[in-house]
Design an enzyme around this catalytic site. Sequence first.
Site, PDB file in Angstrom:
ATOM      1  N   ASN A 187     -96.575 -23.528 -44.477  1.00  0.00           N
ATOM      2  CA  ASN A 187     -96.083 -24.592 -45.347  1.00  0.00           C
ATOM      3  C   ASN A 187     -94.685 -24.323 -45.895  1.00  0.00           C
ATOM      4  O   ASN A 187     -94.215 -25.058 -46.761  1.00  0.00           O
ATOM      5  CB  ASN A 187     -97.052 -24.844 -46.514  1.00  0.00           C
ATOM      6  N   LYS A 188     -94.033 -23.288 -45.378  1.00  0.00           N
ATOM      7  CA  LYS A 188     -92.688 -22.968 -45.868  1.00  0.00           C
ATOM      8  C   LYS A 188     -91.627 -23.748 -45.090  1.00  0.00           C
ATOM      9  O   LYS A 188     -91.896 -24.302 -44.020  1.00  0.00           O
ATOM     10  CB  LYS A 188     -92.432 -21.465 -45.774  1.00  0.00           C
TER      11      LYS A 188
END
Length: 361
Positions: A180-181
Amino acid sequence: MIPVYQPFLGGREKEYVNQCLDSTWISSRGEFISRFESEFAQYIGADHATTVSNGTVALHLAMAALGLGPGDEVIVPTLTYVASVNTIMQTGASVVYAESLADTWNVSVSDIRSRITPKTKAVMVVHLYGLSCDMDAVVALCKEHDLLLIEDCAEAFGSLYKNQHVGTFGDVATFSFFGNKTITTGEGGMVVCKNKDIHERACHLKSQGVSKTREYWHDELAYNYRMTNICAAIGLAQLERADEIIALKRQVADWYREALEGLPLQMHAEQPGTRHSYWMCSVLLDDAEQRQPLRDHLKSKGIETRPLFAPANTMPHCKTDQTFPVAQDLSSRGMNLPSYPTLTREQVQQVVEEIRAYFSA
């Protein structure tokens, strides 16, 4: 369903991974490791960078390389993801919590100053949700008191402070490449160091303390924190499109800012002299009592959200009896909206329309 996040895998990820498979270099050796490290360091303007298996071990390795341990105190904001605190505890050092600022949500430098003792060895700042801390003030304070500076940049790849990338101010800095970065390797992280000796120490410790001169000889207690060549291949492909990904995320944030106007909430705001990478598009509701009902409403409409982090000092394993009213207030009122780079303007409008519908009901 509109998820809170999904990765943007539109580049050469498959091509590079297939090169790993075809070459059989799929573990922690291979050309993509060194290429990713070198090009990442070049992109942010760092002196040295080494890949690791995730962002949490990046923090632990960075502090181990600095020699932090029992008897040392490390000051860290209580409003952070728990990995910042867990890794300090894992070194044997003592955690000293600091308060947040209401406007930026980042750590208060004046509060850091008030908590310095003769045992203080380091300060860890966290660039929360993609907004840089006040690095002039942080660096000056650390120099004044001869303290090590650790930057937790897990959420802030691509964030700038006065046109300088976060992660290039501290003695060490760490990044996360979780799915999710802003850029991802699936699981992965990076440790950035200014000092060559600290960098070499980190490289030694991350690879089982293996001797450089004697085969299958390990000269100290160390770790297996290495990244795989496959993960590095994905990371390199992501890095090649980093500017595009950051621009897309900032566009999403601009759409939210425009569409949310007039609602009883405020968006996490970019500050003068910074570039917010908007890892998450985060908002602060005027009324904490409205957060969970709003999240429930959005969930019922297929829109995923997340609350802001809980203050670390309230969690069972690292709890203190201290109070941090600003951090607690932010935590109780904040939430993250869907924030991925391929989110369309129509989807942003859909999210905001449901927020308006909730407040109009």
